[in-house]
Write a protein that holds these residues in place. Structure first.
Motif, PDB file in Angstrom:
ATOM      1  N   MET A   1       0.855  -1.174   0.000  1.00 39.13           N
ATOM      2  CA  MET A   1       0.000   0.000   0.000  1.00 39.13           C
ATOM      3  C   MET A   1       0.907   1.246   0.000  1.00 39.13           C
ATOM      4  O   MET A   1       1.842   1.345   0.775  1.00 39.13           O
ATOM      5  CB  MET A   1      -0.894  -0.022   1.248  1.00 39.13           C
ATOM      6  CG  MET A   1      -1.646   1.243   1.479  1.00 39.13           C
ATOM      7  SD  MET A   1      -2.675   1.402   2.988  1.00 39.13           S
ATOM      8  CE  MET A   1      -2.800  -0.155   3.708  1.00 39.13           C
ATOM      9  N   LEU A   2       0.600   2.176  -0.881  1.00 44.43           N
ATOM     10  CA  LEU A   2       1.335   3.438  -0.964  1.00 44.43           C
ATOM     11  C   LEU A   2       0.426   4.577  -0.525  1.00 44.43           C
ATOM     12  O   LEU A   2      -0.775   4.560  -0.782  1.00 44.43           O
ATOM     13  CB  LEU A   2       1.830   3.676  -2.385  1.00 44.43           C
ATOM     14  CG  LEU A   2       2.877   2.681  -2.893  1.00 44.43           C
ATOM     15  CD1 LEU A   2       3.165   2.911  -4.362  1.00 44.43           C
ATOM     16  CD2 LEU A   2       4.148   2.775  -2.084  1.00 44.43           C
ATOM     17  N   LEU A   3       1.033   5.573   0.127  1.00 48.06           N
ATOM     18  CA  LEU A   3       0.273   6.689   0.680  1.00 48.06           C
ATOM     19  C   LEU A   3       0.772   8.017   0.131  1.00 48.06           C
ATOM     20  O   LEU A   3       1.948   8.170  -0.182  1.00 48.06           O
ATOM     21  CB  LEU A   3       0.450   6.731   2.210  1.00 48.06           C
ATOM     22  CG  LEU A   3       0.114   5.481   3.001  1.00 48.06           C
ATOM     23  CD1 LEU A   3       0.545   5.655   4.444  1.00 48.06           C
ATOM     24  CD2 LEU A   3      -1.368   5.182   2.907  1.00 48.06           C
ATOM     25  N   ASP A   4      -0.128   8.964   0.059  1.00 47.40           N
ATOM     26  CA  ASP A   4       0.244  10.353  -0.211  1.00 47.40           C
ATOM     27  C   ASP A   4       1.019  10.825   1.024  1.00 47.40           C
ATOM     28  O   ASP A   4       0.471  10.838   2.121  1.00 47.40           O
ATOM     29  CB  ASP A   4      -1.036  11.181  -0.404  1.00 47.40           C
ATOM     30  CG  ASP A   4      -0.783  12.656  -0.650  1.00 47.40           C
ATOM     31  OD1 ASP A   4       0.336  13.156  -0.381  1.00 47.40           O
ATOM     32  OD2 ASP A   4      -1.732  13.332  -1.096  1.00 47.40           O
ATOM     33  N   PRO A   5       2.296  11.205   0.898  1.00 45.84           N
ATOM     34  CA  PRO A   5       3.085  11.573   2.077  1.00 45.84           C
ATOM     35  C   PRO A   5       2.564  12.811   2.796  1.00 45.84           C
ATOM     36  O   PRO A   5       2.923  13.066   3.950  1.00 45.84           O
ATOM     37  CB  PRO A   5       4.496  11.792   1.530  1.00 45.84           C
ATOM     38  CG  PRO A   5       4.330  11.982   0.071  1.00 45.84           C
ATOM     39  CD  PRO A   5       3.064  11.284  -0.335  1.00 45.84           C
ATOM     40  N   ARG A   6       1.696  13.556   2.150  1.00 45.30           N
ATOM     41  CA  ARG A   6       1.144  14.744   2.811  1.00 45.30           C
ATOM     42  C   ARG A   6       0.116  14.357   3.859  1.00 45.30           C
ATOM     43  O   ARG A   6      -0.115  15.111   4.813  1.00 45.30           O
ATOM     44  CB  ARG A   6       0.534  15.677   1.758  1.00 45.30           C
ATOM     45  CG  ARG A   6       1.587  16.172   0.749  1.00 45.30           C
ATOM     46  CD  ARG A   6       0.977  16.897  -0.412  1.00 45.30           C
ATOM     47  NE  ARG A   6       0.095  16.007  -1.177  1.00 45.30           N
ATOM     48  CZ  ARG A   6      -0.497  16.346  -2.318  1.00 45.30           C
ATOM     49  NH1 ARG A   6      -0.305  17.546  -2.824  1.00 45.30           N
ATOM     50  NH2 ARG A   6      -1.279  15.497  -2.949  1.00 45.30           N
ATOM     51  N   ALA A   7      -0.495  13.174   3.736  1.00 53.39           N
ATOM     52  CA  ALA A   7      -1.495  12.742   4.720  1.00 53.39           C
ATOM     53  C   ALA A   7      -0.871  12.486   6.093  1.00 53.39           C
ATOM     54  O   ALA A   7      -1.360  13.012   7.100  1.00 53.39           O
ATOM     55  CB  ALA A   7      -2.237  11.512   4.221  1.00 53.39           C
ATOM     56  N   PRO A   8       0.224  11.707   6.194  1.00 52.30           N
ATOM     57  CA  PRO A   8       0.841  11.537   7.501  1.00 52.30           C
ATOM     58  C   PRO A   8       1.385  12.851   8.078  1.00 52.30           C
ATOM     59  O   PRO A   8       1.363  13.060   9.287  1.00 52.30           O
ATOM     60  CB  PRO A   8       1.978  10.542   7.254  1.00 52.30           C
ATOM     61  CG  PRO A   8       1.590   9.814   6.021  1.00 52.30           C
ATOM     62  CD  PRO A   8       0.807  10.803   5.194  1.00 52.30           C
ATOM     63  N   ARG A   9       1.815  13.727   7.203  1.00 52.06           N
ATOM     64  CA  ARG A   9       2.315  15.020   7.687  1.00 52.06           C
ATOM     65  C   ARG A   9       1.161  15.858   8.251  1.00 52.06           C
ATOM     66  O   ARG A   9       1.303  16.525   9.278  1.00 52.06           O
ATOM     67  CB  ARG A   9       3.014  15.759   6.548  1.00 52.06           C
ATOM     68  CG  ARG A   9       3.853  16.900   7.025  1.00 52.06           C
ATOM     69  CD  ARG A   9       4.769  17.401   5.942  1.00 52.06           C
ATOM     70  NE  ARG A   9       5.550  18.507   6.455  1.00 52.06           N
ATOM     71  CZ  ARG A   9       6.293  19.278   5.722  1.00 52.06           C
ATOM     72  NH1 ARG A   9       6.385  19.060   4.425  1.00 52.06           N
ATOM     73  NH2 ARG A   9       6.959  20.274   6.251  1.00 52.06           N
ATOM     74  N   PHE A  10       0.019  15.830   7.604  1.00 47.02           N
ATOM     75  CA  PHE A  10      -1.175  16.494   8.121  1.00 47.02           C
ATOM     76  C   PHE A  10      -1.565  15.882   9.464  1.00 47.02           C
ATOM     77  O   PHE A  10      -1.869  16.580  10.426  1.00 47.02           O
ATOM     78  CB  PHE A  10      -2.329  16.364   7.114  1.00 47.02           C
ATOM     79  CG  PHE A  10      -3.648  16.866   7.618  1.00 47.02           C
ATOM     80  CD1 PHE A  10      -3.969  18.211   7.542  1.00 47.02           C
ATOM     81  CD2 PHE A  10      -4.577  15.995   8.175  1.00 47.02           C
ATOM     82  CE1 PHE A  10      -5.194  18.678   8.012  1.00 47.02           C
ATOM     83  CE2 PHE A  10      -5.804  16.449   8.647  1.00 47.02           C
ATOM     84  CZ  PHE A  10      -6.110  17.795   8.568  1.00 47.02           C
ATOM     85  N   ALA A  11      -1.549  14.543   9.518  1.00 47.93           N
ATOM     86  CA  ALA A  11      -1.881  13.846  10.765  1.00 47.93           C
ATOM     87  C   ALA A  11      -0.916  14.250  11.877  1.00 47.93           C
ATOM     88  O   ALA A  11      -1.319  14.418  13.035  1.00 47.93           O
ATOM     89  CB  ALA A  11      -1.858  12.340  10.553  1.00 47.93           C
ATOM     90  N   ALA A  12       0.351  14.416  11.534  1.00 57.33           N
ATOM     91  CA  ALA A  12       1.341  14.842  12.528  1.00 57.33           C
ATOM     92  C   ALA A  12       1.031  16.249  13.039  1.00 57.33           C
ATOM     93  O   ALA A  12       1.229  16.541  14.224  1.00 57.33           O
ATOM     94  CB  ALA A  12       2.746  14.780  11.936  1.00 57.33           C
ATOM     95  N   ALA A  13       0.533  17.110  12.167  1.00 54.13           N
ATOM     96  CA  ALA A  13       0.168  18.460  12.601  1.00 54.13           C
ATOM     97  C   ALA A  13      -0.996  18.414  13.585  1.00 54.13           C
ATOM     98  O   ALA A  13      -0.977  19.096  14.625  1.00 54.13           O
ATOM     99  CB  ALA A  13      -0.179  19.328  11.393  1.00 54.13           C
ATOM    100  N   VAL A  14      -1.992  17.596  13.290  1.00 54.76           N
ATOM    101  CA  VAL A  14      -3.128  17.456  14.212  1.00 54.76           C
ATOM    102  C   VAL A  14      -2.653  16.836  15.525  1.00 54.76           C
ATOM    103  O   VAL A  14      -3.029  17.284  16.609  1.00 54.76           O
ATOM    104  CB  VAL A  14      -4.269  16.626  13.577  1.00 54.76           C
ATOM    105  CG1 VAL A  14      -5.400  16.424  14.571  1.00 54.76           C
ATOM    106  CG2 VAL A  14      -4.780  17.299  12.306  1.00 54.76           C
ATOM    107  N   THR A  15      -1.810  15.820  15.426  1.00 53.53           N
ATOM    108  CA  THR A  15      -1.256  15.176  16.619  1.00 53.53           C
ATOM    109  C   THR A  15      -0.482  16.176  17.463  1.00 53.53           C
ATOM    110  O   THR A  15      -0.573  16.162  18.701  1.00 53.53           O
ATOM    111  CB  THR A  15      -0.351  13.995  16.218  1.00 53.53           C
ATOM    112  OG1 THR A  15      -1.136  13.046  15.497  1.00 53.53           O
ATOM    113  CG2 THR A  15       0.287  13.334  17.418  1.00 53.53           C
ATOM    114  N   THR A  16       0.266  17.055  16.822  1.00 53.53           N
ATOM    115  CA  THR A  16       1.012  18.089  17.542  1.00 53.53           C
ATOM    116  C   THR A  16       0.068  18.948  18.370  1.00 53.53           C
ATOM    117  O   THR A  16       0.326  19.226  19.550  1.00 53.53           O
ATOM    118  CB  THR A  16       1.810  18.964  16.546  1.00 53.53           C
ATOM    119  OG1 THR A  16       2.767  18.139  15.876  1.00 53.53           O
ATOM    120  CG2 THR A  16       2.518  20.110  17.245  1.00 53.53           C
ATOM    121  N   VAL A  17      -1.032  19.348  17.783  1.00 55.90           N
ATOM    122  CA  VAL A  17      -2.015  20.175  18.494  1.00 55.90           C
ATOM    123  C   VAL A  17      -2.624  19.402  19.667  1.00 55.90           C
ATOM    124  O   VAL A  17      -2.742  19.923  20.785  1.00 55.90           O
ATOM    125  CB  VAL A  17      -3.106  20.689  17.530  1.00 55.90           C
ATOM    126  CG1 VAL A  17      -4.231  21.369  18.279  1.00 55.90           C
ATOM    127  CG2 VAL A  17      -2.502  21.619  16.488  1.00 55.90           C
TER     128      VAL A  17
END
Length: 145
Positions: A1-17
Motif C-alpha cells: 500500500m502506498l500513501l500520499d506523504p502529505r497525509a501523515p504530515r497532516f496527521a502529525a500536525a493534528v497530533t502536535t495540536v
C-alpha cells in the motif's frame, strides 16, 4: 500500500495540536483519544481518523502527489507513537507526572518534527532497521510507479 506523504504530515500536525493541548492541561482524555488514533492508524493508515480528515477535506483541494510512500514506515511510526502515549497514560494513571510529561513531550517533539520539517523519526527508524537486516525499502517512490 502506498500513501500520499502529505497525509501523515497532516496527521502529525493534528497530533502536535492534540499533544500540546494534553501538556497544557487536557491530560488523560486527550491522551486516550490520541492513543486510539495511533492504534487505528498503526493497524491501517488508510483508516486513521486524521488521514480520513486529510483525504476528505484537504486532498481534494490539492494537486495529485508527485511521490508516494510505503505504508509500513508510517504504521511503525504510529506504533512508536502509541508506545509513548501509552507510557504517558501509565504515568498519568499511576501518579507519575514526570513519566507522563517526558513521554508526552517526546511524542509531541516527534510529531512536530514530522509536521514542520517532514522528518518522521519513526519512519527513519523503520527504514534504518530494514537496511540493517538487509531488506532496504525506498522511503518514497514517484507517483504512478
Amino acid at each position: 500500500m502506498l500513501l500520499d506523504p502529505r497525509a501523515p504530515r497532516f496527521a502529525a500536525a493534528v497530533t502536535t495540536v492534540v499533544l500540546a493541548a494534553a501538556l497544557l492541561g487536557g491530560g488523560t482524555p486527550l491522551l486516550l483519544v490520541q492513543a486510539v488514533v495511533f492504534a487505528i492508524t498503526a493497524a491501517n493508515p488508510r483508516l486513521g481518523p486524521y488521514g480520513l480528515l486529510y483525504r476528505t477535506l484537504v486532498a481534494p483541494r490539492l494537486a495529485a502527489p508527485t511521490e508516494l510512500e510505503p505504508a509500513a514506515p508510517v504504521r511503525f511510526a504510529q506504533l512508536v507513537g502509541l508506545i509513548f502515549v501509552g507510557a504517558a497514560l501509565v504515568g498519568q494513571l499511576a501518579g507519575l507526572p514526570v513519566l507522563a510529561l517526558v513521554a508526552t513531550s517526546a511524542a509531541l517533539a516527534a510529531a512536530f518534527l514530522n509536521a514542520a520539517f517532514d522528518l518522521c523519526l519513526g519512519c527513519v527508524g523503520y527504514l534504518a532497521l530494514r537496511r540493517l537486516v538487509g531488506r532496504p525499502l525506498a522511503a518514497r517512490v514517484p507517483a504512478g510507479s
